[in-house]
Write an enzyme that holds these catalytic residues in place. Structure first.
Site, PDB file in Angstrom:
ATOM      1  CG  HIS A 157      -1.701   1.218   1.451  1.00  8.86           C
ATOM      2  ND1 HIS A 157      -3.057   1.271   1.258  1.00  8.86           N
ATOM      3  CD2 HIS A 157      -1.339   2.470   1.861  1.00  8.86           C
ATOM      4  CE1 HIS A 157      -3.497   2.485   1.529  1.00  8.86           C
ATOM      5  NE2 HIS A 157      -2.471   3.233   1.908  1.00  8.86           N
ATOM      6  CD  GLU A 158       1.905   3.609   3.780  1.00 10.80           C
ATOM      7  OE1 GLU A 158       2.231   4.656   3.186  1.00 10.80           O
ATOM      8  OE2 GLU A 158       0.893   3.526   4.511  1.00 10.80           O
ATOM      9  CG  HIS A 203       0.526   6.225  -0.705  1.00 13.10           C
ATOM     10  ND1 HIS A 203      -0.600   6.750  -1.311  1.00 13.10           N
ATOM     11  CD2 HIS A 203       0.088   5.604   0.429  1.00 13.10           C
ATOM     12  CE1 HIS A 203      -1.659   6.465  -0.582  1.00 13.10           C
ATOM     13  NE2 HIS A 203      -1.275   5.759   0.474  1.00 13.10           N
ATOM     14  CG  ASP A 207      -4.299   6.892   1.622  1.00 14.78           C
ATOM     15  OD1 ASP A 207      -3.303   7.575   1.919  1.00 14.78           O
ATOM     16  OD2 ASP A 207      -4.285   5.659   1.572  1.00 14.78           O
TER      17      ASP A 207
END
Length: 359
Positions: free
Chosen positions: A59-60, A63, A163
């Site tokens: 997930h990170e 980004h 987010d």
């Protein structure tokens, strides 16, 4: 981050795990043992937690790699018991770019959930509460699918630093501008945080922690954006100090201590004929004093690797650098020679004056 172990690098980004993560694994193992679980079940539960955090890392990375497309570096991704944190140098100021960076993380969880949904056999009936209470080989991947869906929903909450808050800010910024959009998104985030805290007192104390995290995250984001807006269009020359005390490499620790006591400076620039050769902090001086090095030249204890700014640099860029750096004082150069110094306190005073003039 202090007390963190480096697990490796992905695309040049360090992946760290904070020591408190071990407490989470220990708590999982303890909880399972209290329920009478055998060793295999305990290891399966720990494996599930590690799998969830692998999804958090992805997930990170979503980004970070999206931000990289826009020239924004990510120094590290740190795993904490409450989740992961990607330390981006900054968020894009373009609403479109911020929207894509913010959406990229949850999009990864959507992809993971979709892949699991494709490969797993369909459930014959709606799972009972017991299905979610204990990790088994039969429900392991189903629960991982459920967690990824929950990660998407949780991050969709329109509150900083989630987010959803950044997505809301980006959408509002198309019409209202970044500063006003941040104020609205931050205020909504703080309102939701208060709801979390009150609801947490009635139900789950963990919600109190989440509420506090959201509240202060929203406040910090709002203040940071407002401060950068006050600094926009100003140069480092306007915010630097020109009345300061310097040392030469030949000055002794005793000389530096005398200047420390005589004035308000806690840090010093070490220069020779206008050329900066190092920086010296109060803690370095105290350490030298403890080691009985009062007659030692400061050249032997100063920091020779330092970051400097030019008088023409953007003051907002200097402020951002100071926020993420541990260095308390930076030299400011003009044509390669010392022209002034700058620190966080002086920039904050500059912001305070600008704010007073506006109001």
């Amino acid at each position: 981050m202090k007390w963190s172990l480096t697990l490796g690098r992905v695309a040049g980004i360090r992946i760290l795990v904070h020591w408190t993560f071990v407490l989470l694994l220990g708590w999982v193992a303890f909880t399972e043992s209290q329920r009478g679980s055998d060793l295999n079940t305990i290891l399966l539960a720990i494996g599930f937690v590690l799998s969830v955090f692998a999804c958090v890392v992805l997930h990170e990375l979503g980004h970070a790699l999206t931000a990289k497309k826009y020239g924004i570096k990510t120094r590290m991704i740190t795993l904490l018991p409450i989740g992961g944190v990607a330390s981006l140098e900054r968020m894009p100021e373009s609403p479109k770019q911020e929207l894509l960076v913010a959406v990229a993380g949850p999009a990864v969880n959507v992809v993971i959930a979709f892949i699991l949904w494709l490969v797993l056999p369909g459930l014959q009936a709606i799972p009972s509460d017991e299905f979610f209470m204990r990790i088994t080989p039969a429900n392991f991947l189903y629960l991982l699918l459920f967690v990824n869906i929950m990660l998407v929903l949780f991050n969709a909450i329109p509150a900083f630093p989630m987010d959803g808050g950044r997505v809301l800010r980006a959408l509002l910024a198309f019409k209202l501008g970044r500063v006003r959009a941040t104020q609205i998104a931050a205020n909504l985030g703080q309102l939701l945080a208060i709801v979390f805290v009150f609801y947490g007192f009635l139900t789950n104390p963990f919600l109190i922690l989440i509420g506090l995290f959201v509240f202060f995250g929203a406040y910090t984001e709002n203040m940071m954006v407002q401060h950068l807006d006050f600094l926009r269009g100003h140069s480092v020359r306007e915010g630097m100090m020109t009345n300061y005390v310097t040392l030469t490499p030949d000055n002794t620790v005793r000389d530096a201590l005398e200047k420390l006591l005589m004035g308000s400076e806690h840090e010093f620039i070490v220069e020779q004929d206008g050329n900066v050769v190092g920086t010296l902090t109060r803690s370095q001086l105290i350490q030298a004093l403890k080691e009985n090095k009062t007659d030692t030249p400061v050249a032997e204890i100063m920091t020779q690797e330092f970051v400097s700014f030019d008088v023409k640099d953007k003051l907002s860029a200097a402020y951002t650098e100071l926020q993420k750096s541990r260095s308390p004082l930076y030299p400011v150069l003009e044509n390669g020679r010392l022209a002034g110094v700058i620190n966080t306190d002086n920039i904050n005073e500059f912001i305070m004056i600008k704010s007073a003039l506006v109001n």
